[in-house]
Design a protein around this motif. Structure first.
Motif, PDB file in Angstrom:
ATOM      1  N   ARG A  17       0.829  -1.199   0.000  1.00 53.24           N
ATOM      2  CA  ARG A  17       0.000   0.000   0.000  1.00 53.24           C
ATOM      3  C   ARG A  17       0.871   1.259   0.000  1.00 53.24           C
ATOM      4  O   ARG A  17       0.538   2.264  -0.642  1.00 53.24           O
ATOM      5  CB  ARG A  17      -0.921  -0.021   1.226  1.00 53.24           C
ATOM      6  N   LEU A  18       1.928   1.293   0.740  1.00 52.97           N
ATOM      7  CA  LEU A  18       2.903   2.375   0.862  1.00 52.97           C
ATOM      8  C   LEU A  18       2.319   3.678   1.420  1.00 52.97           C
ATOM      9  O   LEU A  18       2.685   4.141   2.472  1.00 52.97           O
ATOM     10  CB  LEU A  18       3.616   2.647  -0.464  1.00 52.97           C
ATOM     11  N   ARG A  19       1.383   4.306   0.751  1.00 53.35           N
ATOM     12  CA  ARG A  19       0.840   5.596   1.137  1.00 53.35           C
ATOM     13  C   ARG A  19      -0.415   5.821   0.287  1.00 53.35           C
ATOM     14  O   ARG A  19      -0.744   4.957  -0.533  1.00 53.35           O
ATOM     15  CB  ARG A  19       1.874   6.717   0.907  1.00 53.35           C
ATOM     16  N   SER A  20      -1.179   6.860   0.436  1.00 55.59           N
ATOM     17  CA  SER A  20      -1.136   7.977   1.353  1.00 55.59           C
ATOM     18  C   SER A  20      -2.248   7.790   2.377  1.00 55.59           C
ATOM     19  O   SER A  20      -2.838   6.712   2.451  1.00 55.59           O
ATOM     20  CB  SER A  20      -1.340   9.283   0.593  1.00 55.59           C
ATOM     21  N   LEU A  21      -2.599   8.832   3.126  1.00 56.06           N
ATOM     22  CA  LEU A  21      -3.520   8.663   4.241  1.00 56.06           C
ATOM     23  C   LEU A  21      -4.877   8.127   3.790  1.00 56.06           C
ATOM     24  O   LEU A  21      -5.363   7.104   4.288  1.00 56.06           O
ATOM     25  CB  LEU A  21      -3.685  10.000   4.975  1.00 56.06           C
ATOM     26  N   GLY A  22      -5.514   8.813   2.842  1.00 61.11           N
ATOM     27  CA  GLY A  22      -6.827   8.368   2.388  1.00 61.11           C
ATOM     28  C   GLY A  22      -6.788   7.006   1.728  1.00 61.11           C
ATOM     29  O   GLY A  22      -7.683   6.175   1.937  1.00 61.11           O
ATOM     30  N   ASP A  23      -5.741   6.745   0.931  1.00 57.42           N
ATOM     31  CA  ASP A  23      -5.617   5.448   0.276  1.00 57.42           C
ATOM     32  C   ASP A  23      -5.492   4.328   1.301  1.00 57.42           C
ATOM     33  O   ASP A  23      -6.070   3.247   1.125  1.00 57.42           O
ATOM     34  CB  ASP A  23      -4.393   5.439  -0.634  1.00 57.42           C
ATOM     35  N   CYS A  24      -4.711   4.574   2.356  1.00 59.35           N
ATOM     36  CA  CYS A  24      -4.559   3.559   3.400  1.00 59.35           C
ATOM     37  C   CYS A  24      -5.895   3.280   4.082  1.00 59.35           C
ATOM     38  O   CYS A  24      -6.262   2.120   4.303  1.00 59.35           O
ATOM     39  CB  CYS A  24      -3.521   4.018   4.420  1.00 59.35           C
ATOM     40  N   VAL A  25      -6.622   4.332   4.424  1.00 58.99           N
ATOM     41  CA  VAL A  25      -7.928   4.147   5.068  1.00 58.99           C
ATOM     42  C   VAL A  25      -8.848   3.327   4.172  1.00 58.99           C
ATOM     43  O   VAL A  25      -9.511   2.387   4.623  1.00 58.99           O
ATOM     44  CB  VAL A  25      -8.570   5.508   5.394  1.00 58.99           C
ATOM     45  N   LEU A  26      -8.876   3.658   2.884  1.00 55.46           N
ATOM     46  CA  LEU A  26      -9.812   3.007   1.967  1.00 55.46           C
ATOM     47  C   LEU A  26      -9.337   1.629   1.512  1.00 55.46           C
ATOM     48  O   LEU A  26     -10.063   0.933   0.792  1.00 55.46           O
ATOM     49  CB  LEU A  26     -10.070   3.916   0.769  1.00 55.46           C
ATOM     50  N   THR A  27      -8.163   1.211   1.953  1.00 59.97           N
ATOM     51  CA  THR A  27      -7.716  -0.157   1.734  1.00 59.97           C
ATOM     52  C   THR A  27      -8.321  -1.103   2.766  1.00 59.97           C
ATOM     53  O   THR A  27      -8.464  -2.302   2.508  1.00 59.97           O
ATOM     54  CB  THR A  27      -6.182  -0.233   1.792  1.00 59.97           C
ATOM     55  N   THR A  28      -8.709  -0.583   3.926  1.00 57.84           N
ATOM     56  CA  THR A  28      -9.174  -1.464   5.007  1.00 57.84           C
ATOM     57  C   THR A  28     -10.467  -2.218   4.684  1.00 57.84           C
ATOM     58  O   THR A  28     -10.621  -3.354   5.152  1.00 57.84           O
ATOM     59  CB  THR A  28      -9.325  -0.693   6.328  1.00 57.84           C
TER      60      THR A  28
END
Length: 290
Positions: A17-28
């Motif tokens: 995933r690496l980054r960013s904040l929103g992308d990390c949240v929406l990976t969950t």
């Protein structure tokens, strides 16, 4: 036979995933679907340390790392150059990622478009795009859940609204003076949220917060309302089910709208065209507990 059916019990999956904040949240949501279907899998998320807190205490994630680990399947959800190098060097038997990624030749298994997987022709939300990869791997198609974050107990204080007046680019930021006008017209205590390099000087007359991501999660989890530009904190608030008002200028609300929470989205070709009256009207339309 789908890819998940080819993985024996206890297999290890490295999700890049690496980054960013929103992308990390929406990976969950995608990780939740995967773990629910195959709880035996050991899931590592490869993420930059500054964003690892997004996955803290999540039962769907066995570990976070900032470098590649041994894996039976590497799933690249990032697609940038570094992620492709990590995928290539992993030597995993299965290396999967979206077919449109540059240097996709390093994949042993290429994932088609979300539209093809989901059977739709419309543009899709980022959460749908990421979850579609899980459906392609072999998770049965189903409703995509809300993002899943965990936080310490929220601070005990009077009901408050978190206002995030910053953005990753000037064109995505509403003027500071207008956020101040909004803060003075709320029936909630305003708390202005900032990142490490954001300038809080315009908001010196108000309570502000420039804390770690861990503390920021707790602050957002306890809020009665979130107001801000299209940014990572908006997705954190949405993950906790907080009512949100988000302002969009050049970014795409179809792709980046708050996911599965009560929300109001204000859109204009230039974000400065959105008026304080419009934002206050949006707040009034939400079920906000003061």
């Amino acid at each position: 036979m789908n890819l998940l059916d080819r993985l024996p019990s206890g297999s290890r999956i490295a999700v890049i995933r690496l980054r960013s904040l929103g992308d990390c949240v929406l990976t969950t949501p995608a990780l939740s679907l995967l773990k629910q279907h195959r709880p035996d899998l050991k899931i590592s998320v490869i993420v930059e340390p500054r964003f690892a807190e997004i996955f803290a205490d999540n039962p769907d994630v066995d570990e976070t790392r900032d470098s590649m680990t041994r894996a039976d399947l590497v799933l690249n959800l990032h697609g940038g150059t570094r992620s492709m190098i990590l995928t290539a060097l992993s030597r995993a038997k299965f290396r999967a990622g979206f077919a449109h990624h540059r240097y996709g030749f390093v994949y042993s298994n290429k994932i088609p478009t979300a539209q093809r997987i989901l059977g739709v022709t419309r543009r899709v939300h980022t959460a749908e795009h990421l979850a579609s990869a899980m459906f392609w791997l072999g998770v049965p198609k189903q409703e995509i859940p809300r993002a899943k974050l965990f936080a310490d107990s929220p601070p005990h204080r009077r009901p408050y609204a978190v206002i995030h007046p910053f953005a990753s680019a000037p064109g995505k930021a509403w003027p500071a003076a207008r956020f101040i006008e909004i803060a003075r017209n709320l029936n909630l205590d305003p708390v202005f949220l900032a990142g490490p390099t954001d300038d809080l000087e315009p908001f010196r007359d108000f309570q502000t917060s420039r804390e770690s991501l861990k503390v920021t999660k707790s602050l957002l989890a306890g809020a009665s309302l979130f107001i801000g530009n299209d940014s990572g904190p908006a997705h954190i608030a949405a993950a906790f089910g907080i009512p949100v008002v988000v302002l969009f200028g050049p970014s795409d609300p179809i792709t980046w709208a708050p996911w599965r929470t009560e929300s109001q989205i204000l859109i204009a070709p230039s974000i400065t065209e959105i008026t304080p009256a419009e934002l206050l009207s949006a707040v009034e339309s939400l079920r906000v507990r003061a």
